[in-house]
Design a protein around this motif. Structure first.
Motif, short mmCIF file in Angstrom:
data_model
loop_
_atom_site.label_atom_id
_atom_site.label_comp_id
_atom_site.label_asym_id
_atom_site.label_seq_id
_atom_site.Cartn_x
_atom_site.Cartn_y
_atom_site.Cartn_z
N CYS A 115 38.37 -59.53 16.86
CA CYS A 115 37.53 -60.27 17.40
C CYS A 115 36.73 -61.35 16.47
O CYS A 115 36.15 -61.13 15.45
N TYR A 116 36.78 -62.49 16.89
CA TYR A 116 35.97 -63.77 16.21
C TYR A 116 34.61 -63.31 16.06
O TYR A 116 33.85 -63.69 14.79
N SER A 117 33.88 -62.79 16.90
CA SER A 117 32.37 -62.24 16.70
C SER A 117 32.19 -60.87 16.00
O SER A 117 30.86 -60.54 15.68
N CYS A 118 33.17 -60.41 15.39
CA CYS A 118 33.14 -59.40 14.46
C CYS A 118 32.26 -59.90 13.10
O CYS A 118 32.61 -60.77 12.45
N GLY A 139 33.05 -70.07 8.27
CA GLY A 139 33.65 -70.98 7.28
C GLY A 139 34.92 -71.50 7.62
O GLY A 139 35.52 -71.19 8.83
N LYS A 140 35.86 -72.26 6.73
CA LYS A 140 36.93 -72.88 7.26
C LYS A 140 38.00 -72.05 7.60
O LYS A 140 38.78 -72.21 8.36
N LEU A 141 37.94 -70.70 7.05
CA LEU A 141 38.97 -69.76 7.17
C LEU A 141 39.03 -69.31 8.63
O LEU A 141 40.07 -68.87 9.39
N LYS A 142 38.01 -69.50 9.50
CA LYS A 142 37.59 -69.44 11.06
C LYS A 142 38.67 -69.97 11.65
O LYS A 142 38.70 -69.86 12.80
N LEU A 196 40.52 -54.35 6.59
CA LEU A 196 39.52 -54.72 5.70
C LEU A 196 39.70 -56.15 5.05
O LEU A 196 38.91 -56.57 4.84
N LEU A 197 40.92 -56.33 5.04
CA LEU A 197 41.27 -57.80 4.51
C LEU A 197 40.83 -58.97 5.47
O LEU A 197 40.13 -59.78 5.19
N THR A 198 41.14 -58.61 6.47
CA THR A 198 40.82 -59.61 7.75
C THR A 198 39.45 -59.46 8.18
O THR A 198 38.87 -60.15 9.03
N ASN A 199 38.88 -58.29 7.87
CA ASN A 199 37.13 -58.27 7.98
C ASN A 199 36.37 -57.94 6.76
O ASN A 199 35.57 -57.23 6.66
N SER A 200 36.66 -58.93 5.82
CA SER A 200 36.30 -58.82 4.53
C SER A 200 34.73 -59.53 4.20
O SER A 200 34.21 -59.21 3.06
N TYR A 201 34.51 -60.25 5.33
CA TYR A 201 33.09 -60.83 5.07
C TYR A 201 31.97 -59.80 5.26
O TYR A 201 31.11 -59.67 6.35
N LEU A 202 32.00 -58.90 4.46
CA LEU A 202 31.00 -57.47 4.67
C LEU A 202 29.60 -58.04 4.53
O LEU A 202 28.82 -57.32 5.22
N ILE A 203 29.05 -59.10 3.96
CA ILE A 203 27.72 -59.48 4.03
C ILE A 203 27.10 -59.74 5.55
O ILE A 203 25.94 -59.52 5.76
N GLY A 236 32.26 -59.30 10.32
CA GLY A 236 33.10 -59.09 8.99
C GLY A 236 34.27 -60.17 9.18
O GLY A 236 34.97 -60.06 8.33
N ALA A 237 34.79 -60.52 10.43
CA ALA A 237 35.87 -61.36 10.51
C ALA A 237 36.31 -62.39 9.72
O ALA A 237 34.97 -63.45 9.96
N VAL A 238 37.12 -62.97 9.06
CA VAL A 238 37.44 -64.12 8.47
C VAL A 238 38.19 -65.03 9.10
O VAL A 238 38.52 -65.99 8.60
N GLY A 239 39.02 -64.51 10.19
CA GLY A 239 39.77 -65.43 10.75
C GLY A 239 39.46 -65.37 12.17
O GLY A 239 38.71 -64.39 12.73
N SER A 240 40.14 -66.08 13.13
CA SER A 240 40.04 -65.87 14.57
C SER A 240 41.25 -65.21 15.24
O SER A 240 42.24 -65.10 14.81
N CYS A 241 40.75 -64.45 16.41
CA CYS A 241 41.77 -63.60 17.13
C CYS A 241 42.59 -64.80 17.88
O CYS A 241 42.11 -65.64 18.55
N PRO A 242 44.10 -64.56 17.87
CA PRO A 242 44.88 -65.78 18.56
C PRO A 242 44.43 -65.68 20.25
O PRO A 242 44.70 -66.79 20.76
N ILE A 243 44.24 -64.66 20.63
CA ILE A 243 43.87 -64.53 22.27
C ILE A 243 42.70 -65.33 22.42
O ILE A 243 42.60 -66.17 23.37
N GLY A 244 41.53 -65.16 21.64
CA GLY A 244 40.40 -65.93 22.00
C GLY A 244 40.57 -67.33 21.62
O GLY A 244 39.97 -68.13 22.44
N ALA A 245 41.32 -67.54 20.63
CA ALA A 245 41.52 -69.04 20.28
C ALA A 245 42.49 -69.65 21.24
O ALA A 245 41.97 -70.90 21.65
N LEU A 246 43.23 -69.01 22.01
CA LEU A 246 44.20 -69.52 22.97
C LEU A 246 43.23 -69.83 24.09
O LEU A 246 43.38 -70.84 25.03
#
Length: 288
Positions: A51-54, A39-42, A22-29, A56-66
């Motif tokens: 997943c970056y494309s979720c 935003g910058k948290l991404k 829930l915390l890492t996917n808290s962009y419920l809107i 609600g995701a507020v951060g990036s998946c390390p595998i996708g970023a890599l």
């Protein structure tokens, strides 16, 4: 004194998994608008597969970023992603898989659903577990590194062609929330849907099939399990060699033989089940 065996509840761990998800996917809107957070948290990675494309995701998946930076000239961000993975791995290893990965929670809950067959292991199981290292090498490292565009950026081949977590967390919600996307669906979306359906079905039979056989992030963290600061230890003086810890391990690791086995997701079930209280875990000094 040896403790009497008792049924161990995993729900305290599942509650923490759910809270972290829930915390890492808290962009419920994002779920209401059908848009992803940019935003910058991404720019920051989360420890688990998320997943970056979720929406609600507020951060990036390390595998996708890599995959996005491994073949580019953006050394600053490439070093950040690699450093992040090494830091997390060296600190807690596959604790991430057991406690901080949303897709791990989904598999945990699916496996709790009653089903006529529950497979603990099968012929070829150990060999098949090496597949995740092959997937890491080919789809996360080699293809994005060498098949790049004019800007030197590689495509996220694992996310694009394989990852069922991305389909569940990003692909399905975005398609349901955006009519324009539904008209552009093709064979690739259908293929990813099939992979997700197979993963869900296998999760009913096998505990965490994605983690065992496919996940490249689990492959990375597994390398750090034996050397991470957070570790498990078995007190040989207390151990009565009853075999309970090995029998309750759903990842089929034997803590007595290797307390920090690469397949161990550090769920704590062996520690809680040990009748002699011989297993400890935490940021412990390395045994001599």
């Amino acid at each position: 004194m040896v403790k009497k065996n008792k049924k161990i509840s995993e729900w305290p761990r599942h509650r923490l998994q759910a809270l972290w998800a829930l915390l890492t996917n808290s962009y419920l809107i994002g779920f209401a608008q059908g848009k992803i957070y940019k935003g910058k948290l991404k720019n920051l990675c989360v420890p688990g597969l998320n997943c970056y494309s979720c929406p609600g995701a507020v951060g990036s998946c390390p595998i996708g970023a890599l995959q996005a930076v491994i073949g580019s000239w953006n050394f600053k961000f490439a070093f950040y992603v690699a450093g992040f993975l090494m830091f997390v791995g060296a600190l807690i290893g596959r604790f991430v898989c057991g406690w901080l990965c949303p897709f791990g929670l989904i598999q945990d809950l699916l496996h709790k659903i009653p089903f006529p067959v529950k497979l603990q292991t099968f012929r070829g199981d150990k060999l098949l577990r090496r597949l995740k290292y092959i997937i890491l090498l080919i789809f996360v490292i080699l293809l994005p590194m060498f098949l790049v565009d004019i800007l030197g950026q590689g495509a996220p081949y694992f996310c694009k062609l394989i990852c069922p977590a991305g389909t569940l967390e990003g692909g399905i919600p975005l398609v349901l929330l955006n009519s324009s996307m539904r008209s552009a669906l093709g064979w690739l979306y259908a293929w990813k849907g099939v992979l997700l359906a197979v993963t869900v079905f296998l999760s009913l039979l096998i505990y965490r099939p994605f983690c065992k056989y496919i996940c490249p992030l689990g492959a990375i963290y597994s390398v750090f399990n034996p050397i991470s600061v957070f570790k498990y230890q078995v007190d040989e003086k207390k151990c009565v060699h009853c075999g309970v810890c090995a029998r309750v391990c759903k990842m089929q690791a034997d803590p007595v033989k290797n307390a920090n086995h690469p397949e161990c997701i550090r769920c704590g079930l062996c520690k809680k089940s040990c009748p002699a209280g011989a297993i400890t875990c935490g940021f412990l000094p390395r045994s001599s």
